[in-house]
Design an enzyme around this catalytic site. Structure first.
Site, PDB file in Angstrom:
ATOM      1  N   SER A  45       2.065  -6.751  -4.073  1.00 34.43           N
ATOM      2  CA  SER A  45       1.776  -5.406  -3.581  1.00 34.43           C
ATOM      3  C   SER A  45       0.693  -4.736  -4.407  1.00 34.43           C
ATOM      4  CB  SER A  45       3.054  -4.559  -3.649  1.00 34.43           C
ATOM      5  OG  SER A  45       2.782  -3.187  -3.432  1.00 34.43           O
ATOM      6  N   TYR A  94       9.977  -0.926  -7.739  1.00 39.61           N
ATOM      7  CA  TYR A  94       9.445  -1.816  -6.707  1.00 39.61           C
ATOM      8  C   TYR A  94       8.223  -2.564  -7.228  1.00 39.61           C
ATOM      9  CZ  TYR A  94       6.848  -3.275  -2.569  1.00 39.61           C
ATOM     10  OH  TYR A  94       6.122  -4.014  -1.651  1.00 39.61           O
TER      11      TYR A  94
END
Length: 352
Positions: free
Chosen positions: A142, A167
């Site tokens: 990501s 995350y």
């Protein structure tokens, strides 16, 4: 090729599986179908792949009614026994691991879900590849890994040691775990750092769906950081083309890599990290304006401060992916939003 794609009830996984099937690959899809967001949308995606909702039991392989070479199994990748059995019973040529607990903001509320899915789950996939001879692994990282970095465009040569959300930290850990398995076991691993993917069948917790839902129901949209944000919005079809290129061309050792001056995006092992985005950031206010034009209405705006765990801007340097695979996003924001709105109004039965 026979390819395991995890997360096929998810946004990117669904589109990837469909593309691979349309070109003739055999695809085994996996998804836990958790309730992080509306499961009806997840089941609807699966139905587009010929996987009926009725009778979809945990751990039972189901054949598609639309694609001869597609099968699906409801499975949580954090279940090591189930993942091991899947690898043992199938002879995969490649794995594309997209299943993960998504969302920066939700990681503030439910951190354990991220460790279980994104770390334990990824470990199980790596072990499956190791023990059952799969040497071609691509996986989702990501843009969130860039964290506090403000040097833009983000380059894969940048260090990513300062994440601002759990995350992001789990995705950073995936990259490090992948390198370890490339080094120890010869698995050819490629991580893709996704930059704000949007389009038809998108996630309800992402800006396009949140904005469309609010606007069509006469509610204000939430505009964080007073609108002073930008994102490298990338249309789903452009993303999928890049993923397919990576699956077809697994990582090889970098002959120029030096242990005396190590760079983080490659290695003397078969390991690569790529940015995959549009390389053209758009301001949040411009994005809202484009959505207003596509829906034919003006949004009510609730201006709010910056959220914890969020970043002001993202901007991808995709030069490596372009140089090596000819990757070139060509969907404009106007085109992409128009396609999204067309799907949204059809799927949810709402008109502007």
């Amino acid at each position: 090729m026979k390819i395991l794609v995890t997360g096929t009830a998810g946004f990117i996984g669904f589109h990837l599986a469909k593309k691979l099937l349309e070109r003739g690959d055999e695809v085994v899809g996996v998804d836990s179908i958790n309730d992080y967001y509306d499961v009806n949308l997840k089941y609807a995606r699966l139905e587009e792949l010929g996987i009926a909702r009725e009778g979809l039991d945990e751990g039972v392989m189901t054949a598609s009614t639309l694609f001869e070479k597609h099968r699906f199994v409801k499975l949580d990748v954090s279940n090591n026994e189930a993942v091991t059995q899947l690898f043992e019973s199938e002879n995969f040529d490649a794995v594309c691991h997209l299943a993960a607990q998504a969302g920066v903001r939700y990681s503030l509320e439910n951190p354990h879900a991220y460790i279980q899915s994104n770390v334990v789950g990824f470990m199980n996939i790596l072990e499956g590849c190791r023990h059952f001879g799969v040497t071609n692994l691509s996986y989702a990282s990501s843009s969130s890994v860039y964290g506090l970095n403000r040097s833009q465009p983000f380059q894969t040569s940048d260090h990513t040691d300062h994440p601002v959300s759990l995350y992001a930290a789990t995705k950073k850990s995936n990259e490090m775990m992948a390198h370890t398995y490339s080094h120890l076991y010869g698995i050819r691993t490629t991580g893709l750092r996704f930059f704000t993917v949007y389009g038809p069948w998108g996630r309800p917790d992402m800006a396009p769906m949140l904005f469309a839902d609010a606007m069509l129901n006469s509610r204000p949209i939430k505009v964080f950081n007073e609108g002073q944000m930008s994102r490298d919005f990338t249309y789903i079809d452009d993303i999928v083309k890049g993923i397919v290129n990576v699956i077809d061309n697994p990582a090889t050792p970098d002959a120029t890599w030096s242990a005396l001056n190590p760079t983080p995006q490659s290695s003397s092992n078969s390991y690569r990290i790529y940015n995959i985005g549009n390389s053209a950031p758009v301001s949040l206010m411009k994005f809202i304006e484009t959505m207003e034009q596509a829906l034919g209405m003006t949004a009510q705006k609730q201006m709010l401060p910056m959220q914890d765990g969020d970043v002001v801007s993202t901007y991808a340097d995709v030069s490596a992916l372009s140089k090596e695979f000819g990757y070139k996003p060509n969907t404009t924001l106007d085109e992409g939003i128009a396609q999204f709105v067309k799907w949204y109004q059809k799927f949810y039965g709402r008109a502007s």
